[in-house]
Design a protein around this motif. Structure first.
Motif, PDB file in Angstrom:
ATOM      1  N   HIS A  72       3.971   2.222   2.530  1.00 29.93           N
ATOM      2  CA  HIS A  72       3.889   2.058   3.981  1.00 29.93           C
ATOM      3  C   HIS A  72       4.906   1.057   4.527  1.00 29.93           C
ATOM      4  CE1 HIS A  72      -0.199   3.573   2.738  1.00 29.93           C
ATOM      5  NE2 HIS A  72       0.357   4.570   3.414  1.00 29.93           N
ATOM      6  N   ALA A  73       5.466   0.246   3.672  1.00 28.11           N
ATOM      7  CA  ALA A  73       6.498  -0.709   4.102  1.00 28.11           C
ATOM      8  C   ALA A  73       7.790  -0.004   4.495  1.00 28.11           C
ATOM      9  CB  ALA A  73       6.783  -1.716   2.984  1.00 28.11           C
ATOM     10  N   GLY A  74       7.986   1.237   4.024  1.00 28.99           N
ATOM     11  CA  GLY A  74       9.186   1.987   4.381  1.00 28.99           C
ATOM     12  C   GLY A  74      10.069   2.339   3.197  1.00 28.99           C
ATOM     13  N   PHE A  75       9.444   2.824   2.118  1.00 27.55           N
ATOM     14  CA  PHE A  75      10.219   3.342   0.988  1.00 27.55           C
ATOM     15  C   PHE A  75       9.323   4.223   0.130  1.00 27.55           C
ATOM     16  CE2 PHE A  75       8.425  -0.602  -0.577  1.00 27.55           C
ATOM     17  CZ  PHE A  75       8.106  -0.371  -1.910  1.00 27.55           C
ATOM     18  N   SER A  76       9.962   5.004  -0.702  1.00 24.27           N
ATOM     19  CA  SER A  76       9.258   5.900  -1.604  1.00 24.27           C
ATOM     20  C   SER A  76       9.849   5.739  -2.997  1.00 24.27           C
ATOM     21  CB  SER A  76       9.439   7.345  -1.122  1.00 24.27           C
ATOM     22  OG  SER A  76       8.789   8.242  -1.983  1.00 24.27           O
ATOM     23  N   VAL A  77       8.996   5.703  -4.012  1.00 23.16           N
ATOM     24  CA  VAL A  77       9.428   5.655  -5.411  1.00 23.16           C
ATOM     25  C   VAL A  77       9.039   6.990  -6.011  1.00 23.16           C
ATOM     26  CG1 VAL A  77       9.212   4.438  -7.612  1.00 23.16           C
ATOM     27  CG2 VAL A  77       9.019   3.163  -5.471  1.00 23.16           C
ATOM     28  N   TRP A  78       9.967   7.638  -6.728  1.00 21.60           N
ATOM     29  CA  TRP A  78       9.706   9.012  -7.158  1.00 21.60           C
ATOM     30  C   TRP A  78      10.325   9.356  -8.507  1.00 21.60           C
ATOM     31  CZ3 TRP A  78      14.563  10.984  -7.435  1.00 21.60           C
ATOM     32  CH2 TRP A  78      15.529  10.469  -6.545  1.00 21.60           C
ATOM     33  N   SER A  79       9.868  10.486  -9.024  1.00 21.21           N
ATOM     34  CA  SER A  79      10.383  11.037 -10.276  1.00 21.21           C
ATOM     35  C   SER A  79      10.587  12.531 -10.109  1.00 21.21           C
ATOM     36  CB  SER A  79       9.395  10.797 -11.420  1.00 21.21           C
ATOM     37  OG  SER A  79       9.850  11.425 -12.604  1.00 21.21           O
ATOM     38  N   MET A  80      11.729  13.006 -10.533  1.00 16.79           N
ATOM     39  CA  MET A  80      11.995  14.445 -10.549  1.00 16.79           C
ATOM     40  C   MET A  80      11.796  15.008 -11.958  1.00 16.79           C
ATOM     41  SD  MET A  80      12.546  15.044  -7.426  1.00 16.79           S
ATOM     42  CE  MET A  80      13.090  16.731  -7.455  1.00 16.79           C
ATOM     43  N   HIS A  81      11.325  14.156 -12.856  1.00 16.59           N
ATOM     44  CA  HIS A  81      11.045  14.521 -14.249  1.00 16.59           C
ATOM     45  C   HIS A  81      12.293  14.971 -15.005  1.00 16.59           C
ATOM     46  CE1 HIS A  81       6.779  13.854 -13.733  1.00 16.59           C
ATOM     47  NE2 HIS A  81       6.902  14.445 -12.563  1.00 16.59           N
ATOM     48  N   SER A  82      13.432  14.376 -14.661  1.00 15.01           N
ATOM     49  CA  SER A  82      14.639  14.637 -15.444  1.00 15.01           C
ATOM     50  C   SER A  82      14.741  13.667 -16.618  1.00 15.01           C
ATOM     51  CB  SER A  82      15.900  14.558 -14.570  1.00 15.01           C
ATOM     52  OG  SER A  82      16.062  13.274 -14.043  1.00 15.01           O
ATOM     53  N   LEU A  83      13.978  12.575 -16.561  1.00 16.37           N
ATOM     54  CA  LEU A  83      13.837  11.664 -17.691  1.00 16.37           C
ATOM     55  C   LEU A  83      12.444  11.868 -18.272  1.00 16.37           C
ATOM     56  CD1 LEU A  83      15.289   8.330 -16.225  1.00 16.37           C
ATOM     57  CD2 LEU A  83      16.429   9.944 -17.742  1.00 16.37           C
ATOM     58  N   TRP A  84      12.276  11.526 -19.513  1.00 14.92           N
ATOM     59  CA  TRP A  84      10.950  11.611 -20.119  1.00 14.92           C
ATOM     60  C   TRP A  84      10.620  10.309 -20.799  1.00 14.92           C
ATOM     61  CZ3 TRP A  84      10.220  13.804 -25.523  1.00 14.92           C
ATOM     62  CH2 TRP A  84      11.387  13.760 -26.256  1.00 14.92           C
ATOM     63  N   ALA A  85       9.365  10.166 -21.204  1.00 13.08           N
ATOM     64  CA  ALA A  85       8.857   8.894 -21.720  1.00 13.08           C
ATOM     65  C   ALA A  85       9.729   8.322 -22.838  1.00 13.08           C
ATOM     66  CB  ALA A  85       7.419   9.049 -22.185  1.00 13.08           C
ATOM     67  N   THR A 107       0.832  -1.200   0.000  1.00 10.33           N
ATOM     68  CA  THR A 107       0.000   0.000   0.000  1.00 10.33           C
ATOM     69  C   THR A 107       0.866   1.249   0.000  1.00 10.33           C
ATOM     70  OG1 THR A 107      -0.156  -0.030   2.414  1.00 10.33           O
ATOM     71  CG2 THR A 107      -1.901  -1.179   1.185  1.00 10.33           C
ATOM     72  N   SER A 108       0.290   2.337  -0.528  1.00 11.43           N
ATOM     73  CA  SER A 108       1.049   3.577  -0.602  1.00 11.43           C
ATOM     74  C   SER A 108       0.134   4.777  -0.512  1.00 11.43           C
ATOM     75  CB  SER A 108       1.831   3.643  -1.919  1.00 11.43           C
ATOM     76  OG  SER A 108       0.944   3.797  -3.013  1.00 11.43           O
ATOM     77  N   THR A 109       0.775   5.914  -0.326  1.00 14.05           N
ATOM     78  CA  THR A 109       0.112   7.204  -0.346  1.00 14.05           C
ATOM     79  C   THR A 109       0.806   8.044  -1.401  1.00 14.05           C
ATOM     80  OG1 THR A 109      -0.288   7.020   2.034  1.00 14.05           O
ATOM     81  CG2 THR A 109      -0.458   9.226   1.059  1.00 14.05           C
ATOM     82  N   PRO A 110       0.047   8.680  -2.301  1.00 16.57           N
ATOM     83  CA  PRO A 110       0.688   9.545  -3.295  1.00 16.57           C
ATOM     84  C   PRO A 110       1.395  10.714  -2.613  1.00 16.57           C
ATOM     85  CG  PRO A 110      -1.629   9.181  -3.844  1.00 16.57           C
ATOM     86  CD  PRO A 110      -1.403   8.635  -2.465  1.00 16.57           C
ATOM     87  N   SER A 111       2.514  11.126  -3.191  1.00 13.38           N
ATOM     88  CA  SER A 111       3.228  12.323  -2.724  1.00 13.38           C
ATOM     89  C   SER A 111       3.329  13.268  -3.913  1.00 13.38           C
ATOM     90  CB  SER A 111       4.619  11.951  -2.202  1.00 13.38           C
ATOM     91  OG  SER A 111       5.475  11.599  -3.276  1.00 13.38           O
ATOM     92  N   ASP A 112       3.931  14.421  -3.710  1.00 14.00           N
ATOM     93  CA  ASP A 112       4.042  15.375  -4.807  1.00 14.00           C
ATOM     94  C   ASP A 112       4.988  14.898  -5.914  1.00 14.00           C
ATOM     95  OD1 ASP A 112       6.161  15.707  -3.041  1.00 14.00           O
ATOM     96  OD2 ASP A 112       6.349  17.847  -3.392  1.00 14.00           O
ATOM     97  N   ILE A 113       5.872  13.935  -5.627  1.00 14.48           N
ATOM     98  CA  ILE A 113       6.812  13.462  -6.650  1.00 14.48           C
ATOM     99  C   ILE A 113       6.719  11.957  -6.929  1.00 14.48           C
ATOM    100  CG2 ILE A 113       8.461  15.345  -6.322  1.00 14.48           C
ATOM    101  CD1 ILE A 113      10.202  13.369  -4.695  1.00 14.48           C
ATOM    102  N   GLY A 114       5.831  11.259  -6.238  1.00 12.42           N
ATOM    103  CA  GLY A 114       5.723   9.818  -6.454  1.00 12.42           C
ATOM    104  C   GLY A 114       4.755   9.163  -5.509  1.00 12.42           C
ATOM    105  N   HIS A 115       5.208   8.065  -4.891  1.00  8.49           N
ATOM    106  CA  HIS A 115       4.375   7.323  -3.937  1.00  8.49           C
ATOM    107  C   HIS A 115       5.225   6.899  -2.747  1.00  8.49           C
ATOM    108  CE1 HIS A 115       0.385   6.427  -5.763  1.00  8.49           C
ATOM    109  NE2 HIS A 115       1.021   6.931  -6.804  1.00  8.49           N
ATOM    110  N   ASP A 116       4.691   7.114  -1.553  1.00 11.46           N
ATOM    111  CA  ASP A 116       5.319   6.666  -0.312  1.00 11.46           C
ATOM    112  C   ASP A 116       4.662   5.352   0.082  1.00 11.46           C
ATOM    113  OD1 ASP A 116       6.720   9.071  -0.314  1.00 11.46           O
ATOM    114  OD2 ASP A 116       5.296  10.053   1.034  1.00 11.46           O
TER     115      ASP A 116
END
Length: 150
Positions: free
Chosen positions: A107-120, A96-105
């Motif tokens: 609940h297990a204890g990590f966050s996956v994020w993007s700073m938008h320095s890469l593109w599709a 499970t996760s909670t959205p953040s301003d740059i990705g998802h936090d």
């Protein structure tokens, strides 16, 4: 590089002393003596140290190579993939996760994020120039309270 939610990675764990980290992986190439230090590992590690010189946060950046060097958890490649795909795969496994301003936090204890320095197009050469899909560029690992503000 497999992550250990809430703890770090095999090389660096939350609570390790800076001297122990630098004994294992060498001196940082950016930020020696500072609160944040960048280490020349593959993938690159960015470590945030608390005032007592212990590891507070472990960040793993993307390599851009895919597969084994990228951050992984529960058999899922976390970095250098489309962020929505990563989140979907993790949710399908029951994380499970909670959205953040740059990705998802998560609940297990990590966050996956993007700073938008890469593109599709960095992942999909057929993507249009206006494709807004975010690419997962990094993973931050710490106890859930770090992300949830508890």
């Amino acid at each position: 590089m497999p992550i250990i939610p809430g703890r770090g990675v095999d090389l660096v764990k939350i609570g390790d002393r800076r001297s122990q980290v630098e004994e294992r992986i060498g001196l940082p190439h950016h930020g020696p003596g500072g609160e944040r230090a960048v280490y020349s590992t593959s993938p690159m590690l960015v470590i945030t140290y608390a005032a007592d010189c212990t590891v507070e946060l472990v960040e793993i950046s993307y390599c851009g190579e895919g597969g084994n060097p990228e951050a992984q958890f529960d058999g899922i490649q976390l970095t250098h993939r489309f962020l929505d795909d990563v989140v979907s795969d993790l949710h399908a496994r029951g994380h499970t996760s909670t959205p953040s301003d740059i990705g998802h936090d998560f609940h297990a204890g990590f966050s996956v994020w993007s700073m938008h320095s890469l593109w599709a197009r960095d992942l999909d050469p057929a993507a249009s120039e206006d494709d807004e899909r975010a690419v997962a560029e990094g993973v931050s690992v710490a106890p859930c309270a770090y992300f949830c503000g508890e």
